[in-house]
Write an enzyme that holds these catalytic residues in place. Sequence first.
Site, mmCIF file in Angstrom:
data_model
loop_
_atom_site.group_PDB
_atom_site.id
_atom_site.type_symbol
_atom_site.label_atom_id
_atom_site.label_comp_id
_atom_site.label_asym_id
_atom_site.label_seq_id
_atom_site.Cartn_x
_atom_site.Cartn_y
_atom_site.Cartn_z
ATOM 1 C CE LYS A 22 1.726 0.007 2.649
ATOM 2 N NZ LYS A 22 0.804 -0.502 1.624
ATOM 3 C CG ASN A 23 3.700 0.450 -1.158
ATOM 4 O OD1 ASN A 23 3.052 -0.252 -0.375
ATOM 5 N ND2 ASN A 23 3.244 1.592 -1.648
ATOM 6 C CB CYS A 116 -6.891 1.074 1.034
ATOM 7 S SG CYS A 116 -5.983 1.466 2.519
ATOM 8 N NE ARG A 121 -5.991 -0.304 -4.832
ATOM 9 C CZ ARG A 121 -5.087 -0.162 -3.886
ATOM 10 N NH1 ARG A 121 -5.443 -0.017 -2.648
ATOM 11 N NH2 ARG A 121 -3.794 -0.178 -4.183
ATOM 12 C CG ASP A 305 0.445 5.687 -1.904
ATOM 13 O OD1 ASP A 305 -0.743 5.609 -2.252
ATOM 14 O OD2 ASP A 305 1.233 4.719 -1.914
ATOM 15 N NE ARG A 397 -4.240 -2.163 5.039
ATOM 16 C CZ ARG A 397 -5.174 -2.880 4.458
ATOM 17 N NH1 ARG A 397 -6.428 -2.658 4.734
ATOM 18 N NH2 ARG A 397 -4.851 -3.797 3.592
HETATM 19 C C1 UD1 Z 1 0.629 0.465 -5.556
HETATM 20 C C2 UD1 Z 1 0.939 0.832 -4.124
HETATM 21 C C3 UD1 Z 1 -0.036 1.878 -3.620
HETATM 22 C C4 UD1 Z 1 -0.050 3.078 -4.565
HETATM 23 C C5 UD1 Z 1 -0.258 2.641 -6.011
HETATM 24 C C6 UD1 Z 1 -0.123 3.782 -6.998
HETATM 25 C C7 UD1 Z 1 1.851 -1.239 -3.273
HETATM 26 C C8 UD1 Z 1 1.708 -2.389 -2.345
HETATM 27 N N1 UD1 Z 1 0.830 -0.364 -3.312
HETATM 28 O O1 UD1 Z 1 -0.689 -0.080 -5.560
HETATM 29 O O2 UD1 Z 1 0.370 2.285 -2.317
HETATM 30 O O3 UD1 Z 1 -1.092 3.943 -4.188
HETATM 31 O O4 UD1 Z 1 0.707 1.637 -6.363
HETATM 32 O O5 UD1 Z 1 1.128 4.385 -6.892
HETATM 33 O O6 UD1 Z 1 2.870 -1.088 -3.917
HETATM 34 N N2 UD1 Z 1 -5.308 -0.886 -12.354
HETATM 35 C C9 UD1 Z 1 -6.116 -1.496 -13.280
HETATM 36 N N3 UD1 Z 1 -5.911 -2.825 -13.552
HETATM 37 C C10 UD1 Z 1 -4.924 -3.553 -12.942
HETATM 38 C C11 UD1 Z 1 -4.098 -2.910 -12.001
HETATM 39 C C12 UD1 Z 1 -4.308 -1.575 -11.712
HETATM 40 O O7 UD1 Z 1 -7.011 -0.876 -13.852
HETATM 41 O O8 UD1 Z 1 -4.778 -4.728 -13.235
HETATM 42 C C13 UD1 Z 1 -5.560 0.526 -12.009
HETATM 43 C C14 UD1 Z 1 -6.017 0.669 -10.552
HETATM 44 O O9 UD1 Z 1 -7.393 0.459 -10.427
HETATM 45 C C15 UD1 Z 1 -5.608 2.081 -10.252
HETATM 46 C C16 UD1 Z 1 -4.332 2.276 -11.079
HETATM 47 O O10 UD1 Z 1 -4.337 1.256 -12.063
HETATM 48 O O11 UD1 Z 1 -6.571 2.985 -10.677
HETATM 49 C C17 UD1 Z 1 -3.061 2.193 -10.275
HETATM 50 O O12 UD1 Z 1 -2.955 0.927 -9.684
HETATM 51 P P1 UD1 Z 1 -1.547 0.231 -9.418
HETATM 52 O O13 UD1 Z 1 -0.443 1.058 -9.982
HETATM 53 O O14 UD1 Z 1 -1.652 -1.183 -9.849
HETATM 54 O O15 UD1 Z 1 -1.467 0.296 -7.839
HETATM 55 P P2 UD1 Z 1 -1.222 -0.882 -6.832
HETATM 56 O O16 UD1 Z 1 -0.107 -1.736 -7.335
HETATM 57 O O17 UD1 Z 1 -2.496 -1.500 -6.443
#
Ligand code: UD1
Length: 420
Positions: A22-23, A116, A121, A305, A397
Amino acid sequence: METFTIEGGRPLSGTLRIHGAKNAALPILAATVLAEGQFHIYDVPHLKDIDVMLQILTALGAKASHVDGCVSLDTTSISVTHVPDDLMGLMRSSIFLMGPLLSRFGEVTISRPGGCVIGERRIDLHLSGLTALGAKIEEVDGYTTFRTKQLRGNNIFLSFPSVGATENLMMAAVLAKGTTRICNAAREPEIVDLQSFLNAMGARVRGAGSDTIEIVGVPRLRTVSYRIIPDRIVTGTHVLAVGVAQGHIQLTNTMPEHLTALIEIARNCGVEIKTYHDIMEIKSTTRPRAIDRIITQPFPGFPTDLQAQMMVFLAQARGISMIKETIFEGRFKHVNELTRMGASIFVDLGTAFIRGVNKLYGAAVEATDLRAGAALVLAGLGAEGVTTIEQVHHIDRGYERLEWQLQQLGADIQRTTSIS
Ligand code: UD1
């Protein structure tokens, strides 16, 4: 409302093919916006989030179908650059449209993304990265609009290796003028898959899988056919399912090199794991041993995850284990539900202390998010008696018909639908 009912205590056996990731599929589907024409993407799982992504692409003007894992997309008629609010609110991955729409059309408007509920986030890294590439941001009445005449390559340092921000910025930079370097980039396998996809389209991206990604902008990209990598989190969930329910299974279409941290820990706890090319054989016949500490980390560290599923595994281990969650602050919602099933878990300051018990017991519990829901399914498989899990839509999901997958492995799990 859909519910899973699980009669626990049956060891797992048999063979299961793992579906596509999915990711990896979500950003790759968003990246199709970058070129005009017909794409065929194979091994795309049939999941709620994928449906939402295809609905968004359709609302933007694309023609999409999804049959037997193959997504066919015609992006020729895409002209809309406002991601519809109702769809935007359904999943966080809708933010993947920012980079590609901005890159191709010079404009994109979004409202607040859904997804989620696992912590705050934020999307500040996406926003500051796009700004560094030359986008101007305007926020009015809850809508954020990015505009640019032409994105320009730049050096971008991410203060945290965010998976989504790395992917969004890669997609924005491929059509920018000049060279972009993303430093402290995330190194997840899904980022390597996105690089392969973009390069197949004619982009010039290198370095994915390391902490520095270099993108040399090109004037245009072409359409391609592409196959998505197997889902490492679904694979890991089944590895841990065997650890919890016991048994002996084979998983095909896997990439064990994406699960090094999990395999190492599961083996240390007593699970036998053999790998041959894309096949994994997993066997467990006794209660696992506890493990001193697991810390969730960006790849190649232990994935957040799989944290909830790992907690269920350790909830029945011999001894006390500790799991520290460092990626998402709100990701221990499964603890209360596991406690109702007899687990002994204490959480303090983002760390869970797990005293392994001899048995878990079936109970009525609720899936609060995707991975917490999967963890409860594992708990149900290993528990004595019947477990019912409500809010199964969270699990849908990320897992294509998880009950069907587990039925292939001999589990007694049924889905029931009731009108609420
Ligand atoms: C992706 C995955 C999710 C996984 C996560 C961490 C997808 C669709 N989802 O989510 O399943 O759990 O990676 O491996 O690929 N953060 C900030 N600012 C930002 C972006 C992120 O502070 O602009 C923080 C988030 O709040 C979080 C951390 O960074 O605490 C990790 O987030 P991120 O690596 O961006 O995860 P996702 O891409 O949302």
